[in-house]
Structures are given as C-alpha cells and as structure tokens.
Design an enzyme around this catalytic site. Structure first.
Site, PDB file in Angstrom:
ATOM      1  CD  GLU A 140      16.815   1.377  30.528  1.00  0.00           C
ATOM      2  OE1 GLU A 140      16.898   0.331  30.911  1.00  0.00           O
ATOM      3  OE2 GLU A 140      16.436   2.360  31.113  1.00  0.00           O
ATOM      4  CB  SER A 145      13.172  -1.182  18.517  1.00  0.00           C
ATOM      5  OG  SER A 145      14.451  -0.730  17.565  1.00  0.00           O
ATOM      6  CB  THR A 171      23.693  12.065  21.618  1.00  0.00           C
ATOM      7  OG1 THR A 171      23.274  10.939  20.690  1.00  0.00           O
ATOM      8  CG2 THR A 171      24.355  13.353  20.872  1.00  0.00           C
ATOM      9  NE  ARG A 276      39.521  12.608 -11.686  1.00  0.00           N
ATOM     10  CZ  ARG A 276      40.852  12.294 -11.367  1.00  0.00           C
ATOM     11  NH1 ARG A 276      41.618  13.558 -11.061  1.00  0.00           N
ATOM     12  NH2 ARG A 276      41.391  11.174 -11.463  1.00  0.00           N
ATOM     13  N   GLY A 347      35.042   9.215  -7.124  1.00  0.00           N
ATOM     14  CA  GLY A 347      35.991   8.226  -7.161  1.00  0.00           C
ATOM     15  C   GLY A 347      37.076   7.796  -6.145  1.00  0.00           C
ATOM     16  CD  GLU A 371      15.528  11.760  17.349  1.00  0.00           C
ATOM     17  OE1 GLU A 371      14.274  12.249  16.925  1.00  0.00           O
ATOM     18  OE2 GLU A 371      16.491  12.411  17.630  1.00  0.00           O
ATOM     19  CB  THR A 373      15.495   1.001  13.095  1.00  0.00           C
ATOM     20  OG1 THR A 373      14.429   0.152  13.436  1.00  0.00           O
ATOM     21  CG2 THR A 373      16.402   0.952  14.194  1.00  0.00           C
ATOM     22  CB  SER A 374      14.674   2.155   8.013  1.00  0.00           C
ATOM     23  OG  SER A 374      15.348   3.239   7.700  1.00  0.00           O
TER      24      SER A 374
HETATM   25  C1  LIG Z   1      25.265   7.490  17.247  1.00  0.00           C
HETATM   26  C2  LIG Z   1      23.883   7.286  18.167  1.00  0.00           C
HETATM   27  C3  LIG Z   1      23.164   7.933  18.795  1.00  0.00           C
HETATM   28  C4  LIG Z   1      22.321   8.120  19.731  1.00  0.00           C
HETATM   29  N1  LIG Z   1      21.848   8.791  20.580  1.00  0.00           N
HETATM   30  C5  LIG Z   1      20.720   8.576  21.535  1.00  0.00           C
HETATM   31  C6  LIG Z   1      20.280   9.473  22.556  1.00  0.00           C
HETATM   32  O1  LIG Z   1      20.886  10.630  22.515  1.00  0.00           O
HETATM   33  N2  LIG Z   1      19.357   8.989  23.214  1.00  0.00           N
HETATM   34  C7  LIG Z   1      18.610   7.723  23.260  1.00  0.00           C
HETATM   35  O2  LIG Z   1      17.925   7.582  24.101  1.00  0.00           O
HETATM   36  N3  LIG Z   1      19.097   6.800  22.141  1.00  0.00           N
HETATM   37  C8  LIG Z   1      20.193   7.169  21.343  1.00  0.00           C
HETATM   38  N4  LIG Z   1      20.635   6.259  20.359  1.00  0.00           N
HETATM   39  C9  LIG Z   1      19.941   5.033  20.387  1.00  0.00           C
HETATM   40  C10 LIG Z   1      19.028   4.649  19.185  1.00  0.00           C
HETATM   41  O3  LIG Z   1      17.901   5.112  19.436  1.00  0.00           O
HETATM   42  C11 LIG Z   1      18.976   3.082  19.207  1.00  0.00           C
HETATM   43  O4  LIG Z   1      20.168   2.516  18.785  1.00  0.00           O
HETATM   44  C12 LIG Z   1      17.825   2.849  18.308  1.00  0.00           C
HETATM   45  O5  LIG Z   1      16.629   3.085  18.745  1.00  0.00           O
HETATM   46  C13 LIG Z   1      17.911   1.191  17.893  1.00  0.00           C
HETATM   47  O6  LIG Z   1      17.913   0.657  19.201  1.00  0.00           O
HETATM   48  P1  LIG Z   1      18.826  -0.606  19.316  1.00  0.00           P
HETATM   49  O7  LIG Z   1      20.088  -0.107  18.976  1.00  0.00           O
HETATM   50  O8  LIG Z   1      18.711  -1.334  20.755  1.00  0.00           O
HETATM   51  O9  LIG Z   1      18.713  -1.582  18.157  1.00  0.00           O
HETATM   52  P2  LIG Z   1      17.249  -2.819  18.259  1.00  0.00           P
HETATM   53  O10 LIG Z   1      16.041  -2.218  18.795  1.00  0.00           O
HETATM   54  O11 LIG Z   1      18.130  -3.915  19.337  1.00  0.00           O
HETATM   55  O12 LIG Z   1      17.282  -3.204  16.859  1.00  0.00           O
HETATM   56  C14 LIG Z   1      18.184  -4.169  16.459  1.00  0.00           C
HETATM   57  C15 LIG Z   1      17.706  -4.263  15.134  1.00  0.00           C
HETATM   58  O13 LIG Z   1      16.338  -5.177  15.003  1.00  0.00           O
HETATM   59  C16 LIG Z   1      15.453  -4.519  14.123  1.00  0.00           C
HETATM   60  N5  LIG Z   1      14.022  -4.590  14.739  1.00  0.00           N
HETATM   61  C17 LIG Z   1      13.691  -4.530  16.254  1.00  0.00           C
HETATM   62  N6  LIG Z   1      12.622  -4.786  16.361  1.00  0.00           N
HETATM   63  C18 LIG Z   1      12.093  -5.031  15.269  1.00  0.00           C
HETATM   64  C19 LIG Z   1      10.955  -5.607  14.825  1.00  0.00           C
HETATM   65  N7  LIG Z   1       9.693  -5.607  15.740  1.00  0.00           N
HETATM   66  N8  LIG Z   1      10.628  -5.599  13.336  1.00  0.00           N
HETATM   67  C20 LIG Z   1      11.544  -5.629  12.682  1.00  0.00           C
HETATM   68  N9  LIG Z   1      12.861  -5.227  12.833  1.00  0.00           N
HETATM   69  C21 LIG Z   1      13.055  -5.019  14.210  1.00  0.00           C
HETATM   70  C22 LIG Z   1      15.849  -3.167  14.436  1.00  0.00           C
HETATM   71  O14 LIG Z   1      15.091  -2.323  13.273  1.00  0.00           O
HETATM   72  C23 LIG Z   1      17.362  -3.187  13.970  1.00  0.00           C
HETATM   73  O15 LIG Z   1      17.670  -3.352  12.816  1.00  0.00           O
HETATM   74  C24 LIG Z   1      21.436   6.531  19.626  1.00  0.00           C
HETATM   75  C25 LIG Z   1      22.271   5.611  18.774  1.00  0.00           C
HETATM   76  C26 LIG Z   1      23.419   5.658  17.957  1.00  0.00           C
HETATM   77  C27 LIG Z   1      24.025   4.817  17.128  1.00  0.00           C
END
Ligand SMILES: Cc1cc2nc3c(=O)[nH]c(=O)nc-3n(C[C@H](O)[C@H](O)[C@H](O)COP(=O)(O)OP(=O)(O)OC[C@H]3O[C@@H](n4cnc5c(N)ncnc54)[C@H](O)[C@@H]3O)c2cc1C
Length: 387
Positions: A140, A145, A171, A276, A347, A371, A373-374
């Site tokens: 949302e 996360s 997606t 190349r 290149g 799914e 973040t790292s």
């Molecule tokens: C192309 C694309 C397709 C997607 N498809 C779907 C989908 O089909 N369904 C769906 O539900 N979602 C989907 N997403 C959403 C995706 O799962 C989220 O973007 C992702 O889970 C990260 O959430 P956020 O973008 O709100 O980032 P945030 O949660 O706001 O995080 C921002 C940054 O803060 C870091 N961070 C947050 N909390 C912590 C912590 N406690 N400690 C350290 N670092 C932290 C994160 O690692 C990140 O670097 C999609 C996203 C993209 C870009």
C-alpha cells in the site's frame, strides 16, 4: 542447446533418477528458446503484456508443474518447476514473472484454501494450469516492508466483506482474473480471493518504471468492493501469517528468475567477448575480461545450488524460511552483479537498445526489492540465525 548443462548436473545431484525430469526440462528449454525468447525484446521495448507467451506456457504445462493432479496440476517435484522457471526467465523475464506470481497465489490457495476454494479456483477456474491469471496485492502507499501496518479495511456486512482502501505497486492487476488481496478485518489482516471483475475493484493508475516493462505496475482503488464471505482465504486475522508462508515459495521462484536473467546476460557477454576485438586481439583473451566471466559463471552456479537446495527442502516438507530467504538474497544480488559485468564487457554497445543487454540489468534491479528488499531479508536471516 537451450537446456543448461550446469542445471542438468544439479538435477542429477538432487534425484537418483533424474532422467525423466531432464527429458521434461530438455523439451521445456527447446520450447522457451523457440516460442518465448523471440518476442522478449519487443515485449520490453513496446511494453506489451506477455499474454500470448503465457497462453503458450500454459499449453506447455509449465504453470501446472508443481500442483497436485487433482487440480489439473502435473504433481512434479518443485526443483523441476524452478528449473523450468529459470529457463523461461532466461528467454523472457516478463513471462517468467507472471508464472512466479501465479505460482505464489496458487500455493496460497493450495495451503490455506478450503476444499471448495481449491476446486473452484485451482481447478475449475484454471489457475493451476494458467488458463486464468492471478495477481498478488499486499503493498500500500503507506507500507511495503512494514506489511503489518496496511490500512485497507474489510468490513463484514451480511454475507459479504466490503473492502475500501488503496493498493499500490501491484504487478498487472488489470490483466489478472483473480487477485489475492490483503485487508484489515476486526481480527487483524486477512486474505481474500477477489475477482478482477468485482464492482468497486478499480485499477486506477499505471506507474512508469525501469524494468519488467511488459507488466503494468498499477494502483488499485477499492471503493466498496464487495467480496462474498466464502472468498475469504483461510481464517480471519491470519492473512499476514499466510503471506509469509506464500512468500517462502515466491522467494525461491524469484531466485530462479534472477538466475535465468543472469544466465542470459552471461551467455551474451561470453559470446560477445569472443567476437569483439581490441588492440589486435579478441577481448576474451584479456585477463581482466576473463576475471569477469569467471566471477559471473561462479556466481550463477552458487546461486543455483542455494535455490535448488531450497526447492528440494520444500519438496521434503521442511521449513524453508531461512533457505528461501538466503536463495533470494544471494541470487538477486548475484544477478545484478552479473548483468552489470555483462554491460561492461559489451562496452558502449552494452548501454544501447540495439544490444538489448541493459534489459537484463533493468529487470534484475527489481528482484532485490520486490517480495522482500535485500535489507529486510538480511534482517530475517540474522534473526533466524540468532534465535
Ligand atoms: C516493479 C514492482 C513490482 C511489484 N509488484 C508487487 C505486487 O505484485 N504485489 C505487491 O504487493 N507488491 C509489489 N511490489 C511492491 C514491493 O513488494 C515493495 O516495493 C517492497 O516490498 C518494498 O516496500 P516499499 O516500496 O514500501 O519500501 P519501504 O518498505 O518503504 O522501504 C524503503 C527502504 O527502506 C528499507 N527498510 C525498510 N524497513 C527497514 C528496516 N527495518 N531496516 C532496514 N531497512 C529498512 C528498505 O529495505 C528499502 O530500502 C512491487 C514493486 C515493484 C517496484
């Protein structure tokens, strides 16, 4: 031969008799190269949803590989599915991404649905085979996360739940026939199987983005979206617990997609390095180029071992939360490094649309974010290790 030798060796390591599976994968590889790969560049450049490819993938039986035969699945081991997904991703990552999302939603229904839901959604509606398409809607505007904080509400009213709220970064929800959607009920976060045709389910905005351009990243606006009570998946209040289970499978499939993308970039770089010339020699004769190629293939095979291992443990019924998370973390970061090196080996041409190598980097870039973040994955792995 499109089927990858190193992948075959891993299958032989996992199964005493891998012969039958390797035959299936051999024909899957030929199919991916012949039927799926030719349109991959056009899908990216013209931002076309890979619907035609997905119909072919469904006819080939790839979506059905891991699901039980009673739901028209093929009932084959999970590593076979992962290997097929890897080859699909090598051919066209956009196509593979939908297969991965579909597999995750089907796994949720298989694990947590009641008998009627499994029959209706997996079999009759054809989700397990890929005759209809699925999307997954958890994120949302407030929170990705931090999924525990989602604000979309589902209010029970008679025989229906009334859903209101906004989902974002989803997606291809417009293309999906069914959406596994999460919303807050009185007992906590719950999961619902929502038909894309439900009134009040509106795909409101398409969000332009870097990669996976065959998919429309969208905002979903739920405006008194009315979902029958029987389409609640499992029990009220357990949605987040289910999402975590479902994401274990999802993360193994994302790892497989990362490996497939990396393999595509590596093979292109290997071939380009032989063709190349610079300073009178093929660039593949220069040790700094060889170093890159060596690191690329080593990373790919290491990721393969982690990912197929997680898939194998899943088949054995083990808890794979740590292994799936490690596989996704390592494979997706590996894919980014490999694609970056592939651009470098090309290149200046690596930066152009003509060579289409940057498509792999742009696609790989999502995989360290979606799914989990790292950063979040590292926290989870450390938490599990310290427990
Ligand atoms: C192309 C694309 C397709 C997607 N498809 C779907 C989908 O089909 N369904 C769906 O539900 N979602 C989907 N997403 C959403 C995706 O799962 C989220 O973007 C992702 O889970 C990260 O959430 P956020 O973008 O709100 O980032 P945030 O949660 O706001 O995080 C921002 C940054 O803060 C870091 N961070 C947050 N909390 C912590 C912590 N406690 N400690 C350290 N670092 C932290 C994160 O690692 C990140 O670097 C999609 C996203 C993209 C870009």
């Amino acid at each position: 031969m499109y089927y990858i030798k190193d992948m075959k060796n891993v299958m032989e390591m996992l199964f005493a008799d891998a012969g039958e599976y390797n035959l299936i994968l051999g024909s899957t590889g030929d199919f991916a190269e012949r039927e799926i790969m030719p349109s991959a560049k056009k899908i990216d450049q013209e931002e076309i949803f890979p619907g035609q490819n997905l119909e072919k993938v469904a006819r080939q039986g790839i979506m059905a590989i891991p699901f039980p035969q009673e739901y028209n699945g093929l009932g084959l081991p999970y590593p076979v599915y992962i290997a097929a997904l890897e080859m699909l991703a090598k051919a066209c990552a956009n196509t593979a991404l939908q297969v991965s999302i579909q597999g995750m939603v089907c796994e949720g229904i298989r694990l947590f649905g009641d008998v009627k839901q499994k029959k209706e959604f997996l079999k009759e509606n054809g989700l397990a085979e890929g005759r209809s398409l699925a999307a997954f809607a958890l994120t949302e505007p407030c929170c990705g996360s931090d999924a525990n904080s989602i604000q979309t509400r589902a209010q029970l009213s008679g025989n229906n739940y009334i859903l209101n709220g906004t989902k974002t970064l989803i997606t291809s929800p417009r293309e999906a026939d069914f959406i596994l959607l999460f919303a807050r009920t009185e007992k906590g976060i719950s999961s619902f199987l929502v038909s894309g045709k439900t009134s009040g389910f509106n795909v409101a905005k398409v969000i332009p983005k870097l990669g996976f351009r065959g998919h429309r990243l969208s905002e979903v606006y739920l405006d008194n979206c009315t979902v029958p009570k029987e389409d609640l998946l499992g029990e009220e209040g357990k949605g987040l617990e289910y999402a975590k289970h479902i994401l274990n499978s999802g993360r193994v499939t994302i790892a497989a997609i990362a490996i497939g993308i990396a393999q595509a970039a590596y093979e292109k770089a290997l071939s380009y390095s032989k063709d190349r010339s610079a300073f009178g020699n093929s660039i593949s004769e220069y040790q700094l180029v060889q170093e890159k190629l060596a690191d690329m293939v080593t990373g790919i095979n290491a990721a393969r071992l982690l990912t197929y291992f997680a898939a194998h443990l899943k088949d054995k019924g083990k808890n794979i939360v740590s292994e799936a998370t490690q596989a996704k973390l390592f494979s997706t970061e590996m894919a980014l490094r490999v694609c970056d090196k592939a651009i470098q080996i090309h290149g200046g041409y690596g930066y152009t649309d003509e060579y289409d190598i940057h498509r792999h980097w742009r696609d790989a870039r999502l995989l360290t974010i979606g799914e989990g973040t790292s950063d979040i994955l590292r926290l989870l792995i450390a938490h599990l290790s310290l427990k």
